[in-house]
Design a protein around this motif. Structure first.
Motif, PDB file in Angstrom:
ATOM      1  N   ASN A  39      -7.392   0.862  -2.579  1.00  0.00           N
ATOM      2  CA  ASN A  39      -6.299   0.638  -1.633  1.00  0.00           C
ATOM      3  C   ASN A  39      -5.093   0.013  -2.327  1.00  0.00           C
ATOM      4  O   ASN A  39      -3.952   0.396  -2.074  1.00  0.00           O
ATOM      5  N   SER A  40      -5.345  -0.947  -3.203  1.00  0.00           N
ATOM      6  CA  SER A  40      -4.266  -1.598  -3.940  1.00  0.00           C
ATOM      7  C   SER A  40      -3.528  -0.593  -4.817  1.00  0.00           C
ATOM      8  O   SER A  40      -2.299  -0.600  -4.886  1.00  0.00           O
ATOM      9  N   VAL A  43      -1.361   1.594  -2.578  1.00  0.00           N
ATOM     10  CA  VAL A  43      -0.186   0.859  -2.100  1.00  0.00           C
ATOM     11  C   VAL A  43       0.876   0.803  -3.189  1.00  0.00           C
ATOM     12  O   VAL A  43       2.069   0.996  -2.924  1.00  0.00           O
ATOM     13  N   LYS A  44       0.459   0.560  -4.415  1.00  0.00           N
ATOM     14  CA  LYS A  44       1.419   0.527  -5.523  1.00  0.00           C
ATOM     15  C   LYS A  44       2.086   1.895  -5.705  1.00  0.00           C
ATOM     16  O   LYS A  44       3.290   1.989  -5.972  1.00  0.00           O
ATOM     17  N   TRP A  46       2.603   4.221  -3.370  1.00  0.00           N
ATOM     18  CA  TRP A  46       3.557   4.409  -2.270  1.00  0.00           C
ATOM     19  C   TRP A  46       4.787   3.532  -2.460  1.00  0.00           C
ATOM     20  O   TRP A  46       5.917   3.962  -2.219  1.00  0.00           O
ATOM     21  N   ALA A  47       4.592   2.297  -2.886  1.00  0.00           N
ATOM     22  CA  ALA A  47       5.721   1.381  -3.090  1.00  0.00           C
ATOM     23  C   ALA A  47       6.653   1.915  -4.163  1.00  0.00           C
ATOM     24  O   ALA A  47       7.882   1.906  -3.997  1.00  0.00           O
ATOM     25  N   CYS A  76       7.044  -5.515   2.334  1.00  0.00           N
ATOM     26  CA  CYS A  76       5.837  -5.185   3.113  1.00  0.00           C
ATOM     27  C   CYS A  76       4.718  -4.666   2.209  1.00  0.00           C
ATOM     28  O   CYS A  76       3.557  -5.049   2.362  1.00  0.00           O
ATOM     29  N   PHE A  77       5.064  -3.787   1.263  1.00  0.00           N
ATOM     30  CA  PHE A  77       4.058  -3.286   0.322  1.00  0.00           C
ATOM     31  C   PHE A  77       3.528  -4.415  -0.557  1.00  0.00           C
ATOM     32  O   PHE A  77       2.335  -4.463  -0.868  1.00  0.00           O
ATOM     33  N   LEU A  80       1.083  -6.332   1.526  1.00  0.00           N
ATOM     34  CA  LEU A  80      -0.152  -5.566   1.707  1.00  0.00           C
ATOM     35  C   LEU A  80      -0.993  -5.573   0.432  1.00  0.00           C
ATOM     36  O   LEU A  80      -2.222  -5.756   0.484  1.00  0.00           O
ATOM     37  N   ASP A  81      -0.358  -5.414  -0.700  1.00  0.00           N
ATOM     38  CA  ASP A  81      -1.066  -5.459  -1.979  1.00  0.00           C
ATOM     39  C   ASP A  81      -1.653  -6.851  -2.213  1.00  0.00           C
ATOM     40  O   ASP A  81      -2.774  -6.996  -2.710  1.00  0.00           O
TER      41      ASP A  81
END
Length: 149
Positions: A39-40, A43-44, A46-47, A76-77, A80-81
């Motif tokens: 997931n991390s 997220v990276k 997408w960021a 936000c990212f 979340l990370d």
């Protein structure tokens, strides 16, 4: 013959064999740690994609509006990370405690609340891996914002 050569699982340091429930518990925890790491990573990705797109658009138009819009998703990212990293660390601590032969962790328990209390948010927020990834993106966005104003 030793316990290892007979094919049985051994505890930490080659001690007594772990019970099947304890082994299954460790597998559950490890699967959760793996999922949090994935997931991390996502997220990276997408960021970086969103930040690069918004930075390119903002730079081509020199628009402070677009540069401003780019800051919020990046924060936000980052949050979340940070959340995923904090959870991953808590599950790693649970794993370390659960693998001990004299562990007080309830078998098949996934409760990480006691471990989360040991990790304050600011400590995780400025972890070098997160800081080195998100801070340059944020600084680039803020630099474009300053240029556009």
């Amino acid at each position: 013959m030793t316990a290892l050569s007979e094919g049985s699982d051994t505890g930490v340091g080659g001690g007594a064999p772990l019970e099947p429930d304890r082994i299954k518990h460790l597998e559950f925890i490890q699967a959760t740690i793996t999922r949090l790491g994935t997931n991390s990573f996502l997220v990276k990705g997408w960021a970086l994609t969103l930040a690069a797109g918004l930075l390119a658009l903002s730079a081509s138009r020199l628009s402070w509006h677009i540069a401003t819009v780019g800051v919020l998703p990046l924060l936000c990212f980052w949050y979340l990370d940070c959340f995923f990293l904090r959870q991953e660390r808590a599950f790693r601590r649970l794993y370390d405690d659960a693998r001990q032969p004299d562990s007080t962790v309830e078998v098949l328990s996934m409760n990480v609340r006691p471990y989360l209390a040991q990790m304050p948010w600011p400590e995780v927020w400025v972890t070098p891996t997160l800081l080195l990834f998100y801070a340059p993106l944020l600084l680039a966005d803020l630099a474009l914002l300053a240029l556009a104003l």
